[in-house]
Scaffold this motif. Structure first.
Motif, PDB file in Angstrom:
ATOM      1  N   LYS A 175      48.016  55.792  39.211  1.00  0.00           N
ATOM      2  CA  LYS A 175      46.991  55.950  40.245  1.00  0.00           C
ATOM      3  C   LYS A 175      45.793  55.040  39.957  1.00  0.00           C
ATOM      4  CE  LYS A 175      45.131  57.918  43.861  1.00  0.00           C
ATOM      5  NZ  LYS A 175      45.622  57.555  45.184  1.00  0.00           N
ATOM      6  N   VAL A 176      45.393  54.951  38.702  1.00  0.00           N
ATOM      7  CA  VAL A 176      44.275  54.068  38.336  1.00  0.00           C
ATOM      8  C   VAL A 176      44.651  52.611  38.619  1.00  0.00           C
ATOM      9  CG1 VAL A 176      42.850  53.200  36.425  1.00  0.00           C
ATOM     10  CG2 VAL A 176      43.215  55.674  36.694  1.00  0.00           C
ATOM     11  N   CYS A 177      45.892  52.234  38.337  1.00  0.00           N
ATOM     12  CA  CYS A 177      46.349  50.877  38.669  1.00  0.00           C
ATOM     13  C   CYS A 177      46.229  50.632  40.173  1.00  0.00           C
ATOM     14  CB  CYS A 177      47.788  50.652  38.207  1.00  0.00           C
ATOM     15  SG  CYS A 177      47.952  50.543  36.419  1.00  0.00           S
ATOM     16  N   GLU A 178      46.592  51.640  40.968  1.00  0.00           N
ATOM     17  CA  GLU A 178      46.470  51.506  42.418  1.00  0.00           C
ATOM     18  C   GLU A 178      45.004  51.396  42.827  1.00  0.00           C
ATOM     19  OE1 GLU A 178      48.530  53.522  46.263  1.00  0.00           O
ATOM     20  OE2 GLU A 178      47.182  54.830  45.129  1.00  0.00           O
ATOM     21  N   TYR A 179      44.129  52.204  42.225  1.00  0.00           N
ATOM     22  CA  TYR A 179      42.692  52.108  42.518  1.00  0.00           C
ATOM     23  C   TYR A 179      42.200  50.682  42.262  1.00  0.00           C
ATOM     24  CZ  TYR A 179      41.754  57.239  42.524  1.00  0.00           C
ATOM     25  OH  TYR A 179      41.701  58.577  42.801  1.00  0.00           O
ATOM     26  N   ILE A 180      42.602  50.137  41.113  1.00  0.00           N
ATOM     27  CA  ILE A 180      42.147  48.795  40.720  1.00  0.00           C
ATOM     28  C   ILE A 180      42.645  47.745  41.712  1.00  0.00           C
ATOM     29  CG2 ILE A 180      42.376  46.993  38.955  1.00  0.00           C
ATOM     30  CD1 ILE A 180      42.501  49.331  36.860  1.00  0.00           C
ATOM     31  N   THR A 181      43.929  47.796  42.049  1.00  0.00           N
ATOM     32  CA  THR A 181      44.469  46.772  42.956  1.00  0.00           C
ATOM     33  C   THR A 181      43.886  46.919  44.360  1.00  0.00           C
ATOM     34  OG1 THR A 181      46.481  48.069  43.329  1.00  0.00           O
ATOM     35  CG2 THR A 181      46.611  46.330  41.692  1.00  0.00           C
ATOM     36  N   LYS A 182      43.701  48.150  44.820  1.00  0.00           N
ATOM     37  CA  LYS A 182      43.084  48.342  46.144  1.00  0.00           C
ATOM     38  C   LYS A 182      41.668  47.764  46.164  1.00  0.00           C
ATOM     39  CE  LYS A 182      45.269  52.315  48.323  1.00  0.00           C
ATOM     40  NZ  LYS A 182      45.082  53.752  48.649  1.00  0.00           N
ATOM     41  N   ALA A 183      40.917  48.002  45.105  1.00  0.00           N
ATOM     42  CA  ALA A 183      39.547  47.475  45.037  1.00  0.00           C
ATOM     43  C   ALA A 183      39.568  45.951  44.993  1.00  0.00           C
ATOM     44  CB  ALA A 183      38.825  48.035  43.811  1.00  0.00           C
ATOM     45  N   TYR A 184      40.499  45.409  44.226  1.00  0.00           N
ATOM     46  CA  TYR A 184      40.575  43.953  44.078  1.00  0.00           C
ATOM     47  C   TYR A 184      40.866  43.271  45.418  1.00  0.00           C
ATOM     48  CZ  TYR A 184      41.753  39.344  42.329  1.00  0.00           C
ATOM     49  OH  TYR A 184      41.778  37.991  42.113  1.00  0.00           O
ATOM     50  N   SER A 220      40.289  44.597  48.390  1.00  0.00           N
ATOM     51  CA  SER A 220      39.436  45.147  49.443  1.00  0.00           C
ATOM     52  C   SER A 220      38.642  44.036  50.129  1.00  0.00           C
ATOM     53  CB  SER A 220      38.462  46.157  48.826  1.00  0.00           C
ATOM     54  OG  SER A 220      37.503  46.548  49.764  1.00  0.00           O
ATOM     55  N   LYS A 221      38.423  44.204  51.412  1.00  0.00           N
ATOM     56  CA  LYS A 221      37.589  43.249  52.156  1.00  0.00           C
ATOM     57  C   LYS A 221      36.110  43.449  51.820  1.00  0.00           C
ATOM     58  CE  LYS A 221      40.695  42.598  56.131  1.00  0.00           C
ATOM     59  NZ  LYS A 221      41.847  42.536  55.286  1.00  0.00           N
ATOM     60  N   THR A 222      35.786  44.635  51.298  1.00  0.00           N
ATOM     61  CA  THR A 222      34.414  44.930  50.888  1.00  0.00           C
ATOM     62  C   THR A 222      34.190  44.377  49.487  1.00  0.00           C
ATOM     63  OG1 THR A 222      34.593  46.997  52.131  1.00  0.00           O
ATOM     64  CG2 THR A 222      32.732  46.796  50.606  1.00  0.00           C
ATOM     65  N   LYS A 223      33.160  43.566  49.319  1.00  0.00           N
ATOM     66  CA  LYS A 223      32.855  42.987  47.999  1.00  0.00           C
ATOM     67  C   LYS A 223      32.601  44.102  46.991  1.00  0.00           C
ATOM     68  CE  LYS A 223      32.678  38.441  48.442  1.00  0.00           C
ATOM     69  NZ  LYS A 223      34.046  38.012  48.280  1.00  0.00           N
ATOM     70  N   ASN A 224      33.149  43.929  45.784  1.00  0.00           N
ATOM     71  CA  ASN A 224      32.909  44.877  44.695  1.00  0.00           C
ATOM     72  C   ASN A 224      33.078  44.164  43.357  1.00  0.00           C
ATOM     73  OD1 ASN A 224      35.774  45.351  43.616  1.00  0.00           O
ATOM     74  ND2 ASN A 224      36.041  45.783  45.807  1.00  0.00           N
ATOM     75  N   ASP A 225      32.613  44.798  42.299  1.00  0.00           N
ATOM     76  CA  ASP A 225      32.603  44.168  40.975  1.00  0.00           C
ATOM     77  C   ASP A 225      33.992  44.024  40.350  1.00  0.00           C
ATOM     78  OD1 ASP A 225      29.889  43.848  41.188  1.00  0.00           O
ATOM     79  OD2 ASP A 225      29.386  45.606  39.978  1.00  0.00           O
ATOM     80  N   ILE A 226      34.945  44.832  40.792  1.00  0.00           N
ATOM     81  CA  ILE A 226      36.321  44.719  40.276  1.00  0.00           C
ATOM     82  C   ILE A 226      36.870  43.325  40.593  1.00  0.00           C
ATOM     83  CG2 ILE A 226      38.716  45.546  40.551  1.00  0.00           C
ATOM     84  CD1 ILE A 226      37.081  47.537  38.942  1.00  0.00           C
TER      85      ILE A 226
END
Length: 188
Positions: free
Chosen positions: A92-101, A103-109
């Protein structure tokens, strides 16, 4: 709080959302506990490691960017996790990371995730797909691999092979997710 004290505290973590959230917030409010939590999580033969994984997943769900200083350590050791109650939160954490990466919304990941981190996530997700894991880690891994396939053109064909090969033998939950992913790949 020492690692030993945190270990003792994890005895009080159970499946309830409130307990997981309580300890996730404790860790988020005390960032020095994150490496200690990961240390316990990667004591992979200890049942308490599963509780550490649950708390870590909730911590990432609340504030994923808290993982950034620990991406190297997490991705370097996550493949060692083998107890089913700990495998699910790691996937699940791997999925969180890839979704954030992706994402169209800018984030620090997006700035922090290196090709090495991505390769380690790809490797562990494919392991979950081909090993005898439960449906949840496979579902999270399918999604992560689908997203990572945007940068690695070999991933989608491999994922399609695995999904089609395993389709008939798997649960209805696996089949439903696999259909979604196969449809997205074919549309791509």
């Amino acid at each position: 709080m020492t690692t030993e004290q945190l270990y003792e505290e994890l005895n009080y973590v159970n499946h309830s959302r409130e307990k997981r959230l309580y300890y996730a917030n404790l860790v988020l409010n005390n960032p020095d506990l994150v490496p200690k939590l990961l240390h316990i999580l990667f004591q992979v033969d200890d049942k308490i490691s599963c509780r550490a994984a649950w708390v870590f997943e909730f911590m990432c769900g609340e504030n994923l960017e808290a993982i950034i200083p620990h991406l190297d350590y997490f991705t370097e050791h996550m493949h060692k996790v083998h107890l089913a109650p700990a495998v699910r939160p790691v996937a699940k954490v791997c999925e969180y990371i890839t979704k954030a990466y992706y994402s169209k919304t800018k984030n620090d990941i997006q700035q922090a995730l290196t090709p090495t981190h991505k390769e380690r996530i790809i490797e562990v997700c494919f392991d979950y797909m081909i090993n005898d894991e439960k449906i949840a880690p496979k579902a999270y891994s399918m999604n992560s691999l689908y997203l990572l396939g945007q940068d690695y053109d070999w991933i989608h064909p491999e994922l399609v092979l695995i999904l089609e090969r395993d389709f008939q033998m798997q649960s209805s939950g696996f089949k439903a997710r696999a259909k979604q992913i196969l449809h997205k790949i074919k549309k791509h």
